[in-house]
Design a protein around this motif. Sequence first.
Motif: not given
Length: 296
Positions: A214-220, A284-286, A292-295
């Motif tokens: 649920n906080i994956y995007k915040i970690i990113e 940042l692209s890497i 995104s693969r982990g997501d």
Amino acid sequence: MLSKLSFQTQKKVILICFITIPLLLLFTFAYYPALELFRLSFMKWNGVSANKEWIGFANYVEVFSNPDIFGVFKHNFAYFVVGIIQNMLALFFAVILNTKLRGRNGFRLLLFLPYILNGVAVAYLFGYVYDTTNGSLNALLGSLGFGQLSQTSWLGNKDFVNYTLASVGLWRFMGFNMVIYLGALQSIPSDLYEAASIDGANAWQKFSRITLPNIYKIIELNLFLTVTGALEVFDLPFVLTKGGPAGASETFVMKIIETAFQFNNYGLASAMSVVLLLFVVIVLSIQRYLLSRGDD
């Protein structure tokens, strides 16, 4: 004059004005300087003369072929490593302070306060902390019985000076990342945890199966800030060490400023700035690709 127009026309005029003015400001203070920076990177210019000599890709060849310029990037690695540790600590404290802990608001305030302080003031503060002879850190280590360690020159040893400087950034920015994580944790519905408790899930299962997804995007987002901050660090080494000892703590941004304002080579400094921008975009692209693969 505007009152004579129809309501729909007035609406369109107002919308166009609200869009045009921000775009004009954005072009004037962001896009135009960036384009001018890119143009100057192909020039030989001392920053004063009206004549700018076109030299093509010579500045970029100098950046990548001169180890004294491009090799400085390795000094930023310490800030990246400590930045990862900083995010782990921030998430750890956020999880703890998201519980019904007594005095949690006071602890949140104490951890966030360093972020409010001015960066230069923080650098001067830690200059006294890390002082070899009269520093509070060595005095503390000596009182605890670490005699040999209490004589360490934290800012004078080229092997770990960058980690010493990065630790200051950890102290200052960890609370900021903690607040971001805390806001994300508070947005997770408590019903999910209650349902997991009914199903017999333990604390780690709740964290790995509910909290992290649920906080994956915040970690990113925090990793994005960490990477950009690690690549663009300037104030701490500039104030505390001036790039010493023997250039061991000099960062790429310090090298850019030195090239432009000390050696008056604005063309080369512009090329270095473009390389830094491209390097940030690539890293940042890497990062975005891997996350995104982990997501998925």
